[in-house]
Design a protein around this motif. Structure first.
Motif, PDB file in Angstrom:
ATOM      1  N   HIS A   1      21.430  32.414  67.575  1.00 42.48           N
ATOM      2  CA  HIS A   1      21.068  32.624  68.974  1.00 42.48           C
ATOM      3  C   HIS A   1      19.629  33.132  69.092  1.00 42.48           C
ATOM      4  N   ARG A   2      19.262  34.048  68.215  1.00 41.03           N
ATOM      5  CA  ARG A   2      17.945  34.662  68.362  1.00 41.03           C
ATOM      6  C   ARG A   2      16.872  34.009  67.498  1.00 41.03           C
ATOM      7  N   TYR A   3      17.242  33.538  66.314  1.00 41.58           N
ATOM      8  CA  TYR A   3      16.218  33.065  65.372  1.00 41.58           C
ATOM      9  C   TYR A   3      16.451  31.650  64.857  1.00 41.58           C
TER      10      TYR A   3
ATOM     11  N   ARG B   1      26.221  33.807  64.272  1.00 43.59           N
ATOM     12  CA  ARG B   1      25.985  33.296  65.625  1.00 43.59           C
ATOM     13  C   ARG B   1      24.887  34.071  66.335  1.00 43.59           C
ATOM     14  N   GLU B   2      24.820  35.404  66.076  1.00 46.99           N
ATOM     15  CA  GLU B   2      23.715  36.147  66.700  1.00 46.99           C
ATOM     16  C   GLU B   2      22.379  35.710  66.094  1.00 46.99           C
TER      17      GLU B   2
ATOM     18  N   THR C   1      14.812  43.937  60.467  1.00 47.51           N
ATOM     19  CA  THR C   1      15.520  44.255  59.227  1.00 47.51           C
ATOM     20  C   THR C   1      15.149  43.300  58.097  1.00 47.51           C
TER      21      THR C   1
ATOM     22  N   MET D   1      23.912  37.719  56.119  1.00 45.13           N
ATOM     23  CA  MET D   1      24.233  37.515  57.533  1.00 45.13           C
ATOM     24  C   MET D   1      25.418  38.342  57.966  1.00 45.13           C
ATOM     25  N   ASP D   2      25.990  39.075  57.039  1.00 50.06           N
ATOM     26  CA  ASP D   2      27.310  39.626  57.301  1.00 50.06           C
ATOM     27  C   ASP D   2      27.264  41.086  57.711  1.00 50.06           C
ATOM     28  N   GLY D   3      26.398  41.392  58.650  1.00 48.49           N
ATOM     29  CA  GLY D   3      26.384  42.756  59.157  1.00 48.49           C
ATOM     30  C   GLY D   3      25.462  43.684  58.399  1.00 48.49           C
ATOM     31  N   GLY D   4      24.931  43.220  57.253  1.00 45.31           N
ATOM     32  CA  GLY D   4      24.041  44.074  56.485  1.00 45.31           C
ATOM     33  C   GLY D   4      22.648  44.092  57.083  1.00 45.31           C
ATOM     34  N   PHE D   5      22.062  42.920  57.219  1.00 42.18           N
ATOM     35  CA  PHE D   5      20.705  42.819  57.748  1.00 42.18           C
ATOM     36  C   PHE D   5      20.687  42.247  59.153  1.00 42.18           C
ATOM     37  N   VAL D   6      21.569  41.306  59.419  1.00 45.82           N
ATOM     38  CA  VAL D   6      21.753  40.807  60.784  1.00 45.82           C
ATOM     39  C   VAL D   6      23.255  40.815  61.050  1.00 45.82           C
ATOM     40  N   PRO D   7      23.631  40.966  62.320  1.00 44.67           N
ATOM     41  CA  PRO D   7      25.045  41.185  62.612  1.00 44.67           C
ATOM     42  C   PRO D   7      25.942  40.002  62.268  1.00 44.67           C
ATOM     43  N   SER D   8      25.528  38.799  62.584  1.00 49.76           N
ATOM     44  CA  SER D   8      26.423  37.668  62.371  1.00 49.76           C
ATOM     45  C   SER D   8      25.618  36.376  62.415  1.00 49.76           C
TER      46      SER D   8
ATOM     47  N   GLU E   1      29.293  47.373  58.624  1.00 50.63           N
ATOM     48  CA  GLU E   1      28.497  46.202  59.006  1.00 50.63           C
ATOM     49  C   GLU E   1      28.035  46.339  60.459  1.00 50.63           C
ATOM     50  N   MET E   2      26.803  45.966  60.655  1.00 52.32           N
ATOM     51  CA  MET E   2      26.222  46.028  61.988  1.00 52.32           C
ATOM     52  C   MET E   2      27.013  45.187  62.990  1.00 52.32           C
TER      53      MET E   2
END
Lengths: 427, 322
Positions: free
Chosen positions: B242-244, B238-239, B192, B229-236, A133-134
């Motif tokens: 924060h950004r979107y 909260r991130e 992503t 949201m779980d690290g596959g396409f976006v990290p988390s 995971e990223m």
């Protein structure tokens, strides 16, 4: 308060030249080159020795948090100062990994209080460096992460790496990859060939590195990511690297000093201090790599400082931990490239300071007005025999134990302040 | 009045004049829905089957209500738990249903293009209630109606669609519709979650939310599914927020009278700040739900008219030959 270094052999990597001259420093910055001595200056007579930008060491492992018994932020800082390294770029392979802004903030805060040199951290590309995971690339970037890497763990799933690269590209974040085919290199501890066969060691073809690089270059072309290969160590990888650069991809590459100065035969009778990831290569490869540094195809030389305690190394070769300490031996080992392989000092310093600083967006690495006065004063010819127990690093796993070396650091300055002087060392 | 469609499979098939026809008729149904006697007769005697191969509460309820208010007999089939599980193919299911002589078939399916395939096999009017990552035409139409009522027009507006564009049929239908009606569409989201080469659809693409919202008239937020949201396409989470995530600070980059839309269901604190979603001066999320029923009534009414006309033609032709 001024500082005036004069009678110095100035190694200027930007100009690719050297000359005898002077440097004026004020408030931690270089304010003049070859200027007159300011009235209030403290004068440092360099005695004709070399004065160069401090080394920016891209990819240092510090055991803190998680393995303070191998290396702490304090001992890494002391070792760096003694080795002429003025900026440590820390790898995220700590325990826990630097994969959240909270861990990054903790490490940065502790590092600043404990180390005399500059220290900046890279962050993990995936959570726990597990390749699944990223990590929070955006938040980590805001918190000061310089680059994103899983260290020597390859993100084997191409789809995951492509998403990480796509996401990072949107933020302009730099990804540091470890080009290696994960399947082929699994379990290997030597480079395949006559020597590995003779020793009966599980080995990997140098082709695995090129295959890893080919994959990563494909992804860079697809996603537009900024990419740095941590270590390119075989001649077979060079055409792929050259082609990527020629095609305008935002790609750079590094190599550890060990792969530039040692070869597979140094393993000798299973000497585990010579176990590295990737493994040491043939002499032909080593020479091709020196040439690639000379040509500028490989941009960065680093120590790949990897402290290991005695227990991790005092094992059968296959089971022993890989890596070596390098902060204190990077400069004298790099002098071998000068003395034995004929590389001029300014060229070596491009790879040691200018290029890594530039790639990471740092102000240092240059002898220029306005640059921070992070400097190393050294004698490139001074001979000595290395005693590993005299190292300041907590771990003593150096492949250069007992080696005859040339090149001693006389003094190291960070922002104009001395953080190491040889006199103080012997006093 | 222009409307020559047999099915409503996607906005892609509609001409701008047909879109206007649907919206104009929907206006009448908005008025009807607000009156005490909510009954129309446009679908009297007709059978409407809602086939939802993916779970849905809101869209299915909206279609059911729309059909009932126009007098249709409405049947809901929760396909997610039925014969599909027993291994029946989509075409066999369609043929089985067709034998029951429905007039309107409302279909949601997880695979892009599945509704088109089904429409080829039945002889009633098919409405796409969302197929995979392809289209969700009634959502785009209800969004268009909401915008037209709030902004007084449906052209020359600057509309930012934000979030998970890549997996969103809502985004596809909306960007096609808004483009056809000559609006300036911007897509905002992390790379992503942005389809490849989407800029070639005549939209502007931003990965910076603030730049993307600059002077927008309409801010359309999309739902981000939790598993993405779980690290596959976006990290988390909260991130992402924060950004979107849309909050007052980011919305300040849009025009002062910009409206905020969301197709629902919302993830408060992920893609939209809870307080903003409830702000009656900016958020039109409840209106969107209301417009949804009216737009679906209009679509079914128009399709039913064409269906009746077609059957009448067929009957006359048969009579002439008989």
């Amino acid at each position: 308060m001024h500082l005036w270094f004069h009678n110095a052999r100035l190694i200027d990597p930007e100009a690719r030249a050297e000359h005898i001259g002077a440097i004026t420093v004020e408030d931690g910055q270089i304010t003049a080159l070859d200027g007159p001595c300011p009235a209030d200056a403290t004068v440092v007579d360099c005695g004709g020795k070399c004065l160069a930008p401090g080394i920016v060491d891209l990819g240092v492992q510090v055991g803190e948090p998680g393995a303070q018994h191998k290396e702490s932020l304090r001992t890494a800082g002391l070792a760096a100062a003694r080795g002429g390294v003025t900026t440590i770029i820390m790898r995220p392979d700590t325990d826990p990994a630097i994969d959240t802004p909270e861990v990054l903030e903790y490490v940065t805060r502790r590092a600043t209080a404990r180390t005399p040199v500059n220290i900046r951290a890279m962050a993990a590309l995936t959570r726990g460096r597990e390749g699944r995971e990223m990590a929070e690339i955006g938040l980590l970037l805001d918190a000061g992460a310089l680059a994103f890497t899983d260290g020597d763990r390859v993100v084997a799933d191409t789809r995951i790496l492509s998403r990480c690269m796509t996401y990072a590209a949107g933020l302009g974040a730099l990804i540091i990859g470890h080009p290696q085919d994960a399947g082929l290199s699994r379990g290997a501890c030597a480079t395949s060939g006559k020597f590995a066969s003779l020793r009966g060691l599980p080995s990997v073809s140098p082709m695995a590195e090129r295959m890893g690089l080919d994959r990563d270059m494909g992804l860079v072309e697809m996603t537009g990511a900024r990419y740095h290969a941590d270590q390119i160590t075989t001649a077979r990888s060079l055409p792929a690297l050259e082609r990527a650069k020629r095609n305008g991809l935002d790609v750079t590459a590094g190599i550890s000093i060990h792969h530039l100065t040692l070869n597979e035969f140094d393993l000798g009778a299973y000497r585990t201090f010579f176990k590295f990831t990737p493994p040491l290569r043939s002499e032909d490869d080593r020479r091709a790599m020196v040439q690639a540094v000379a040509d500028g195809l490989i941009d960065v030389i680093c120590s790949m400082h990897t402290p290991q305690d005695e227990e991790s190394k005092r094992l059968p070769f296959e089971e022993a931990a890989a890596g070596a300490v390098g902060l204190e031996t990077l400069l004298p080992a790099a002098m071998r490239l000068h003395h034995s392989d004929g590389l001029p000092l300014p060229l070596i310093w491009r790879a040691l300071s200018l290029n890594p600083a530039h790639r990471l967006g740092l102000a240092g690495g240059r002898l220029a007005v306005g640059a921070p006065a992070d400097l190393v004063l050294f004698d490139p010819d001074a001979p000595f025999v290395l005693d590993r127990f005299a190292l300041l690093s907590k771990s003593k796993n150096t492949p250069f134990d007992g080696a005859r070396m040339q090149g001693r650091v006389l003094a190291t300055y960070v922002a104009g302040a001395p953080v190491f002087t040889q006199e103080a060392q012997h006093a | 009045m222009v409307f020559s469609q047999t099915h409503l499979l996607g906005i892609e098939d509609l001409k701008p004049a047909e879109i206007t026809t649907i919206l104009d008729l929907a206006e009448d149904y908005v008025a009807l829905n607000r009156s005490v006697e909510k009954h129309g007769r446009a679908l009297d005697g007709m059978t409407q089957i809602n086939m939802f191969f993916e779970n849905s509460t809101r869209t299915q309820a909206s279609f059911e209500l729309a059909g009932k208010r126009l007098g249709a007999d409405v049947m809901n089939m929760a396909m997610a738990q039925s014969s599909v599980k027993k291994g029946e193919t989509l075409i066999d299911t369609a043929l089985t249903l067709n034998a029951m002589h429905p007039d309107l078939l409302v279909v949601r399916h997880g695979a892009s293009g599945a509704v088109n395939l089904l429409a080829e096999k039945v002889n009633c009017a098919v409405l796409n209630a969302g197929d995979g990552k392809h289209e969700h035409p009634t959502q785009a139409l209800l969004d268009a109606l909401t915008i037209r009522r709030k902004k007084g027009r449906l052209h020359r507006l600057s509309i930012a669609i934000c979030g998970d564009i890549a997996h969103s049929r809502v985004a596809r239908s909306n960007l096609i519709l808004l483009g056809k009606m000559e609006n300036r569409v911007r897509l905002v989201g992390p790379p992503t979650l942005m389809p490849k080469d989407v800029s070639e659809f005549g939209v502007e693409v931003f990965d910076d939310m603030r730049a993307g919202l600059q002077d927008a008239d309409v801010v359309m937020m999309l739902r981000l599914q939790r598993e993405r949201m779980d690290g596959g396409f976006v990290p988390s989470e909260r991130e992402y927020f924060h950004r979107y995530g849309l909050d007052a600070e980011k919305l300040a980059y849009a025009k002062p009278d910009a409206i905020v839309m969301h197709p629902g269901p919302m993830n408060r604190g992920v893609e939209i700040d809870g307080a903003l979603a409830d702000d009656i001066n900016r958020s039109v999320i409840q209106e969107q739900v209301e417009m949804g029923v009216a737009v679906r009534m209009a679509c079914m009414d128009l399709l039913a008219r064409n269906l009746r006309a077609r059957r009448e033609r067929d009957r006359l032709r048969e009579a002439a030959h008989g």
